[in-house]
Motif scaffolding. Sequence first.
Motif, short mmCIF file in Angstrom:
data_model
loop_
_atom_site.label_atom_id
_atom_site.label_comp_id
_atom_site.label_asym_id
_atom_site.label_seq_id
_atom_site.Cartn_x
_atom_site.Cartn_y
_atom_site.Cartn_z
N GLY A 97 16.26 -26.16 -2.39
CA GLY A 97 16.51 -24.82 -2.87
C GLY A 97 17.29 -24.78 -4.17
N LEU A 98 16.95 -25.69 -5.09
CA LEU A 98 17.64 -25.76 -6.38
C LEU A 98 16.64 -25.40 -7.48
CD1 LEU A 98 20.17 -26.60 -8.02
CD2 LEU A 98 19.24 -28.92 -8.08
N PRO A 99 16.86 -24.32 -8.22
CA PRO A 99 15.93 -23.94 -9.29
C PRO A 99 15.84 -25.04 -10.35
CG PRO A 99 17.42 -22.13 -8.79
CD PRO A 99 17.95 -23.33 -8.06
N MET A 100 14.62 -25.43 -10.69
CA MET A 100 14.36 -26.48 -11.68
C MET A 100 13.52 -25.89 -12.80
SD MET A 100 15.80 -29.07 -10.01
CE MET A 100 15.24 -30.53 -10.86
N ILE A 101 13.98 -26.03 -14.04
CA ILE A 101 13.31 -25.44 -15.18
C ILE A 101 12.45 -26.50 -15.88
CG2 ILE A 101 13.60 -24.25 -17.38
CD1 ILE A 101 16.28 -23.23 -16.35
N ILE A 102 11.16 -26.19 -16.06
CA ILE A 102 10.25 -27.08 -16.77
C ILE A 102 10.56 -27.03 -18.25
CG2 ILE A 102 7.85 -27.62 -17.26
CD1 ILE A 102 7.06 -25.97 -14.82
N ASP A 103 10.61 -28.20 -18.89
CA ASP A 103 10.77 -28.24 -20.34
C ASP A 103 9.39 -28.17 -21.00
OD1 ASP A 103 12.23 -28.46 -22.79
OD2 ASP A 103 11.70 -30.57 -22.87
N GLY A 104 8.94 -29.23 -21.63
CA GLY A 104 7.70 -29.20 -22.39
C GLY A 104 6.54 -29.87 -21.69
N VAL A 105 5.67 -30.51 -22.49
CA VAL A 105 4.40 -31.02 -21.97
C VAL A 105 4.61 -32.14 -20.96
CG1 VAL A 105 4.04 -32.71 -23.84
CG2 VAL A 105 2.07 -31.70 -22.66
N VAL A 152 21.52 -24.54 -11.08
CA VAL A 152 20.21 -24.57 -11.74
C VAL A 152 20.16 -25.83 -12.60
CG1 VAL A 152 21.03 -23.14 -13.66
CG2 VAL A 152 18.58 -23.27 -13.19
N VAL A 153 18.98 -26.44 -12.69
CA VAL A 153 18.82 -27.70 -13.42
C VAL A 153 17.62 -27.62 -14.35
CG1 VAL A 153 18.28 -30.17 -13.20
CG2 VAL A 153 19.94 -29.12 -11.65
N ALA A 154 17.81 -28.03 -15.60
CA ALA A 154 16.72 -28.19 -16.54
C ALA A 154 16.22 -29.62 -16.50
CB ALA A 154 17.18 -27.83 -17.96
N THR A 155 14.94 -29.81 -16.75
CA THR A 155 14.34 -31.14 -16.67
C THR A 155 14.03 -31.65 -18.07
OG1 THR A 155 12.15 -30.13 -16.43
CG2 THR A 155 13.33 -30.68 -14.42
N GLY A 156 14.50 -32.86 -18.37
CA GLY A 156 14.24 -33.46 -19.67
C GLY A 156 13.82 -34.90 -19.55
N GLU A 157 13.42 -35.49 -20.67
CA GLU A 157 12.98 -36.88 -20.67
C GLU A 157 13.26 -37.51 -22.03
OE1 GLU A 157 10.55 -37.01 -23.06
OE2 GLU A 157 10.54 -34.83 -23.05
N MET A 158 13.30 -38.84 -22.04
CA MET A 158 13.43 -39.59 -23.28
C MET A 158 12.69 -40.91 -23.11
SD MET A 158 14.37 -40.05 -26.28
CE MET A 158 13.75 -41.50 -27.09
N GLY A 159 11.74 -41.17 -23.98
CA GLY A 159 11.03 -42.44 -23.90
C GLY A 159 9.96 -42.53 -24.96
N ILE A 160 10.13 -43.43 -25.91
CA ILE A 160 9.12 -43.60 -26.96
C ILE A 160 7.78 -43.96 -26.30
CG2 ILE A 160 8.45 -44.95 -28.98
CD1 ILE A 160 10.80 -42.96 -29.36
N GLY A 161 6.73 -43.25 -26.72
CA GLY A 161 5.40 -43.49 -26.17
C GLY A 161 5.03 -42.61 -25.00
N ASN A 162 5.96 -41.74 -24.56
CA ASN A 162 5.66 -41.00 -23.33
C ASN A 162 4.67 -39.86 -23.52
OD1 ASN A 162 7.42 -39.14 -24.50
ND2 ASN A 162 8.97 -39.29 -22.88
#
Length: 352
Positions: free
Chosen positions: A256-264, A168-178
């Motif tokens: 077939g890999l569960p992906m978890i949505i984080d925020g907006v 299972v994989v969680a989805t994240g991001e990093m980026g000023i202004g995103n």
Amino acid sequence: MTLEQVLERIPPLDAEAMAQAKQHWDALAKPLHGLGDLEDILIRIAGICRTPRIDLRNKAVVVMCADNGVVAEGISQSGQDVTQIITENLGKGTSTVCHMARAAGADVIPVDIGVASDIHGSGVVHRKIARGTHNFAKQPAMSRDQAVQAIDVGIETALLCRQHGYDVVATGEMGIGNTTSTAAVTAALLHAPVELVTGRGSGLTSEGLVRKIQVVTRALEQWQPNQHDPIDILSKVGGYDLCGLTGLFLGGALCGLPMIIDGVIASAAALCAVRLCPTVRDYLIASHHTAEPAGVLLEQALDVKPIIDAHMALGEGTGAVLLFGMLDAAASLYTNGNTFDDSNIEAYQPLS
């Protein structure tokens, strides 16, 4: 494999695996649907993985890192140097999500998909498309080809996670202004008023928020992204992290890999993926309600129901990582719990 081939090959969920998972839940010695939404999520995970044997022990959070040229318009209280610092800290294992991921038994996989600076040190996957997007107040954020390349990076990352044994994989991001890019993408996708989908991000003043709304409004008026073409929207007012996350959701559905949505931000990318392939909607696992104003509209458009409401607005995949612990607890009961037969208890009957 081309993007078109990926979209054509994403299958529906495995209905038989889901039926078996539901039957197993109902056989456990507890009130029917006693774990509520958690039972439903595990049933869908069975459909995603195409087996009622659920194993979520190997977990990861993929963090797409990229800069947004629109920060030149003064829409963030932080400069682009912060993107470089946090991306390198992700590689070192010292950023916020790294501490939370360790508590959840998850690995952190940061991907430099478009950071404006060179990233030093180990631990970061280098897949840079460009040194940040263009300032979309002055010109489109990227070319269409670059948007597709970034989506492809996300697809390939999901496939590699599956190959490396993640469950299972969680989805994240990093980026000023995103959050500015996300507001623009959301307004274009939903044909929604800019002021309704634009928030303060990591902490803008009221004056800064007004400027942010003005920048997004002018960009949408100038570039006229096609509401029915997510790639056109992403290329004109999006970010490389958004494109990469879009690809992650597509790739997860493909393998077939569960992906978890984080925020907006992840939610906006998830909607881009659904617009590209409606079947992806059934694969989405939402984690938490975001504090950004676009969050509720995106949840409605995606028809998802996050089960954590903690007023979080941190990013990096932190909200998605919190769901790991809840899923682990539910999966432990699912796998190890006594059945009614084991306990010599008469099974509950569904109410009419």
